[in-house]
Design a protein around this motif. Structure first.
Motif, short mmCIF file in Angstrom:
data_model
loop_
_atom_site.label_atom_id
_atom_site.label_comp_id
_atom_site.label_asym_id
_atom_site.label_seq_id
_atom_site.Cartn_x
_atom_site.Cartn_y
_atom_site.Cartn_z
N LEU A 16 0.78 -1.29 0.13
CA LEU A 16 -0.13 -0.10 0.01
C LEU A 16 0.76 1.33 0.10
CD1 LEU A 16 -3.03 -0.90 2.54
CD2 LEU A 16 -2.99 -0.23 -0.12
N LEU A 17 2.00 1.16 0.72
CA LEU A 17 2.93 2.29 0.78
C LEU A 17 3.51 2.77 -0.53
CD1 LEU A 17 4.34 2.03 4.37
CD2 LEU A 17 2.89 3.83 3.40
N LEU A 18 3.98 1.58 -1.10
CA LEU A 18 4.53 1.56 -2.32
C LEU A 18 3.85 2.08 -3.61
CD1 LEU A 18 7.10 -1.54 -2.25
CD2 LEU A 18 7.50 1.01 -2.19
N PHE A 19 2.67 1.53 -3.80
CA PHE A 19 1.65 1.78 -4.83
C PHE A 19 0.68 2.60 -4.64
CE2 PHE A 19 3.26 -2.47 -5.73
CZ PHE A 19 4.11 -2.19 -6.91
N GLY A 20 0.13 2.70 -3.37
CA GLY A 20 -1.12 3.60 -3.16
C GLY A 20 -2.48 2.89 -3.60
N THR A 21 -3.42 3.42 -2.71
CA THR A 21 -4.86 2.65 -3.21
C THR A 21 -5.40 2.93 -4.41
OG1 THR A 21 -5.87 4.65 -2.31
CG2 THR A 21 -5.27 2.93 -0.73
N LYS A 22 -4.95 4.00 -5.08
CA LYS A 22 -5.58 4.24 -6.32
C LYS A 22 -4.87 3.49 -7.44
CE LYS A 22 -6.54 8.21 -9.65
NZ LYS A 22 -6.61 9.85 -9.82
N LYS A 23 -3.64 3.24 -7.37
CA LYS A 23 -2.89 2.44 -8.25
C LYS A 23 -3.39 1.06 -8.11
CE LYS A 23 1.20 3.44 -10.36
NZ LYS A 23 2.75 3.69 -10.20
N LEU A 24 -3.57 0.67 -6.99
CA LEU A 24 -3.85 -1.03 -6.76
C LEU A 24 -5.32 -0.90 -7.27
CD1 LEU A 24 -2.41 -1.57 -3.30
CD2 LEU A 24 -1.83 -2.32 -5.27
N LYS A 25 -6.19 -0.06 -7.07
CA LYS A 25 -7.60 -0.18 -7.71
C LYS A 25 -7.44 -0.38 -9.35
CE LYS A 25 -11.98 2.07 -7.94
NZ LYS A 25 -12.73 3.56 -7.67
N ASN A 26 -6.40 0.55 -9.91
CA ASN A 26 -6.53 0.49 -11.46
C ASN A 26 -6.12 -1.05 -11.77
OD1 ASN A 26 -7.38 3.04 -11.67
ND2 ASN A 26 -5.28 3.69 -11.90
N ILE A 27 -4.97 -1.58 -11.10
CA ILE A 27 -4.50 -2.82 -11.01
C ILE A 27 -5.49 -3.82 -11.39
CG2 ILE A 27 -2.69 -4.39 -10.52
CD1 ILE A 27 -0.89 -2.07 -9.68
N GLY A 28 -6.18 -3.74 -10.06
CA GLY A 28 -7.19 -4.79 -9.82
C GLY A 28 -8.45 -4.60 -11.04
N GLY A 29 -8.58 -3.79 -11.51
CA GLY A 29 -9.83 -3.54 -12.46
C GLY A 29 -8.99 -4.12 -13.60
N ASP A 30 -7.73 -3.70 -14.30
CA ASP A 30 -7.21 -4.38 -15.36
C ASP A 30 -7.08 -5.65 -15.29
OD1 ASP A 30 -6.83 -1.88 -16.27
OD2 ASP A 30 -4.71 -1.64 -15.90
N LEU A 31 -6.72 -6.26 -14.27
CA LEU A 31 -6.76 -7.84 -13.77
C LEU A 31 -7.94 -8.41 -14.04
CD1 LEU A 31 -5.10 -9.94 -12.99
CD2 LEU A 31 -5.54 -9.48 -10.75
N GLY A 32 -8.96 -7.87 -13.43
CA GLY A 32 -10.60 -8.23 -13.54
C GLY A 32 -11.00 -8.26 -15.21
N GLY A 33 -10.55 -7.10 -16.08
CA GLY A 33 -10.97 -7.19 -17.17
C GLY A 33 -10.15 -8.34 -18.11
N ALA A 34 -8.84 -8.64 -17.70
CA ALA A 34 -7.96 -9.73 -18.31
C ALA A 34 -8.75 -10.93 -18.03
CB ALA A 34 -6.48 -9.63 -17.91
N ILE A 35 -9.17 -11.14 -16.86
CA ILE A 35 -9.82 -12.57 -16.55
C ILE A 35 -10.92 -12.78 -17.34
CG2 ILE A 35 -10.93 -13.65 -14.39
CD1 ILE A 35 -8.74 -12.55 -12.65
N LYS A 36 -11.79 -11.73 -17.19
CA LYS A 36 -12.92 -11.58 -18.16
C LYS A 36 -12.90 -11.92 -19.50
CE LYS A 36 -17.33 -9.19 -18.73
NZ LYS A 36 -17.96 -7.65 -18.55
N SER A 37 -11.92 -11.16 -20.20
CA SER A 37 -11.82 -11.65 -21.43
C SER A 37 -11.05 -12.92 -21.70
CB SER A 37 -10.80 -10.50 -22.29
OG SER A 37 -9.54 -10.58 -21.60
N PHE A 38 -10.35 -13.58 -20.83
CA PHE A 38 -9.95 -14.93 -20.60
C PHE A 38 -11.00 -16.11 -20.93
CE2 PHE A 38 -8.18 -18.73 -18.73
CZ PHE A 38 -7.05 -19.02 -19.79
N LYS A 39 -11.87 -15.82 -19.78
CA LYS A 39 -12.98 -16.43 -19.90
C LYS A 39 -13.92 -16.54 -20.89
CE LYS A 39 -13.63 -16.58 -14.56
NZ LYS A 39 -14.39 -16.26 -13.48
N GLY A 40 -14.02 -15.33 -21.70
CA GLY A 40 -14.91 -15.45 -22.89
C GLY A 40 -14.06 -16.15 -24.19
N ALA A 41 -12.93 -16.06 -24.01
CA ALA A 41 -11.88 -16.63 -25.14
C ALA A 41 -12.19 -18.25 -24.89
CB ALA A 41 -10.60 -16.04 -25.10
N MET A 42 -11.86 -18.71 -23.78
CA MET A 42 -12.09 -19.94 -23.36
C MET A 42 -13.73 -20.60 -23.81
SD MET A 42 -9.31 -21.09 -22.25
CE MET A 42 -9.64 -22.59 -21.27
N SER A 43 -14.54 -19.90 -23.46
CA SER A 43 -15.99 -20.38 -23.79
C SER A 43 -16.28 -20.16 -25.38
CB SER A 43 -17.01 -19.47 -23.43
OG SER A 43 -17.03 -18.05 -23.89
#
Length: 76
Positions: A16-43
């Motif tokens: 949290l000290l290194l990245f901050g909450t805003k950057k972690l939120k963006n990383i989480g959103g990007d990771l969620g989008g990547a997982i969603k697109s991966f699941k779509g490609a698998m289906s």
């Protein structure tokens, strides 16, 4: 010899000290989008595999008509 809860909390505070909450939120959103697109490609891939399997099944049920020749006729 596992990781204790205190060690996890210390790592969390450092992250949290290194990245901050805003950057972690963006990383989480990007990771969620990547997982969603991966699941779509698998289906989509599974749907394509099912279509090919159905086509192969239908092709194997059809009758191939032809004439069988002996080996001696092929040599002549």
């Amino acid at each position: 010899m596992g990781i204790s809860i205190w060690q996890l909390l210390i790592v969390l505070v450092i992250v949290l000290l290194l990245f901050g909450t805003k950057k972690l939120k963006n990383i989480g959103g990007d990771l969620g989008g990547a997982i969603k697109s991966f699941k779509g490609a698998m289906s989509e891939g599974k749907n394509e595999v099912d279509k090919v399997a159905d086509q192969l099944k239908n092709d194997s049920e059809s009758v191939i008509e032809g004439e069988v020749a002996s080996k001696e006729q092929d040599r002549a």
